[in-house]
Design an enzyme around this catalytic site. Structure first.
Site, mmCIF file in Angstrom:
data_model
loop_
_atom_site.group_PDB
_atom_site.id
_atom_site.type_symbol
_atom_site.label_atom_id
_atom_site.label_comp_id
_atom_site.label_asym_id
_atom_site.label_seq_id
_atom_site.Cartn_x
_atom_site.Cartn_y
_atom_site.Cartn_z
ATOM 1 N N TYR A 13 20.240 27.085 13.606
ATOM 2 C CA TYR A 13 20.574 25.660 13.551
ATOM 3 C C TYR A 13 19.375 24.869 13.039
ATOM 4 O O TYR A 13 19.525 23.937 12.250
ATOM 5 C CB TYR A 13 21.002 25.164 14.932
ATOM 6 C CG TYR A 13 22.258 25.837 15.424
ATOM 7 C CD1 TYR A 13 23.510 25.437 14.973
ATOM 8 C CD2 TYR A 13 22.198 26.883 16.341
ATOM 9 C CE1 TYR A 13 24.666 26.059 15.412
ATOM 10 C CE2 TYR A 13 23.349 27.517 16.781
ATOM 11 C CZ TYR A 13 24.578 27.097 16.318
ATOM 12 O OH TYR A 13 25.718 27.725 16.746
ATOM 13 N N ASN A 69 33.691 22.614 12.644
ATOM 14 C CA ASN A 69 34.091 23.098 11.330
ATOM 15 C C ASN A 69 35.601 23.350 11.315
ATOM 16 O O ASN A 69 36.091 24.166 12.094
ATOM 17 C CB ASN A 69 33.330 24.395 11.032
ATOM 18 C CG ASN A 69 33.800 25.095 9.775
ATOM 19 O OD1 ASN A 69 34.445 24.510 8.923
ATOM 20 N ND2 ASN A 69 33.464 26.365 9.676
ATOM 21 N N CYS A 98 30.680 29.292 9.578
ATOM 22 C CA CYS A 98 29.901 28.820 10.725
ATOM 23 C C CYS A 98 29.508 29.976 11.642
ATOM 24 O O CYS A 98 28.573 29.847 12.431
ATOM 25 C CB CYS A 98 30.654 27.738 11.483
ATOM 26 S SG CYS A 98 32.313 28.194 11.986
ATOM 27 N N HIS A 99 30.179 31.111 11.515
ATOM 28 C CA HIS A 99 29.821 32.282 12.333
ATOM 29 C C HIS A 99 28.453 32.846 11.959
ATOM 30 O O HIS A 99 27.873 33.601 12.730
ATOM 31 C CB HIS A 99 30.907 33.365 12.221
ATOM 32 C CG HIS A 99 31.105 33.897 10.839
ATOM 33 N ND1 HIS A 99 31.898 33.262 9.907
ATOM 34 C CD2 HIS A 99 30.605 34.994 10.218
ATOM 35 C CE1 HIS A 99 31.899 33.954 8.781
ATOM 36 N NE2 HIS A 99 31.109 35.013 8.948
#
Length: 162
Positions: A96, A119, A127-128
């Site tokens: 992040y 998302n 996003c994983h």
């Protein structure tokens, strides 16, 4: 006008949603921040042929980068985060903090995490591939087990067939 369809995947059923023929949602069952079913529009698989084809190729290990037109509905900051997610290469991970720094605000890792969690087009907007500062799995709208399975699949470390 919105339309939707449900397809099978190695990670359970996926609900695809299109707005005016453009993919605007991909939701897993029991996904956090999943909109109510009634917001998905009418059942119609017509606008999803290309998305289904690319997802099938991805799950077969033949596609590393999606080339679909997407409609990412969110705040300007969320859209910037989601656009940045699409630059994370297949099989790689980012934190992040790294995403926040790439967006020009290294102190915004928490805000990046919140945007990441909302998302609307999972898997295709990857996003994983985002992990905690220490490399640990932190949060995933589709559940940490699915996140781990997707990461293992992409890195070729899956202990089971997907």
């Amino acid at each position: 006008m919105k339309q939707h369809t449900v397809i099978d995947s190695p990670y359970g059923p996926l609900t695809l949603v299109a707005e005016d023929g453009v993919l605007c949602g991909l939701y897993m069952t029991d996904q956090r921040h999943r909109p109510p079913e009634e917001s998905f529009g009418t059942p119609d698989e017509t606008p999803f042929a290309e998305a289904e084809e690319q997802l099938e190729a991805y799950f077969a290990g033949e596609l590393k980068e999606f080339t679909l037109e997407l409609r990412l509905n969110g705040t300007p900051f969320q859209r910037r985060v989601w656009d940045r997610l699409r630059t994370i290469p297949y099989g790689e991970r980012r934190t992040y903090g790294e995403l926040a720094a790439a967006l020009g605000n290294p102190a915004a890792s928490r805000a990046v995490g919140l945007a990441n969690g909302k998302n609307p087009i999972g898997i295709i907007v990857p996003c994983h591939r985002v992990v905690g500062a220490d490399g640990s799995l932190t949060g995933y709208g589709g559940g940490l087990e699915r996140k781990q399975r997707l990461l293992d699949f992409e890195t070729g470390t899956a202990l089971f067939a997907v």
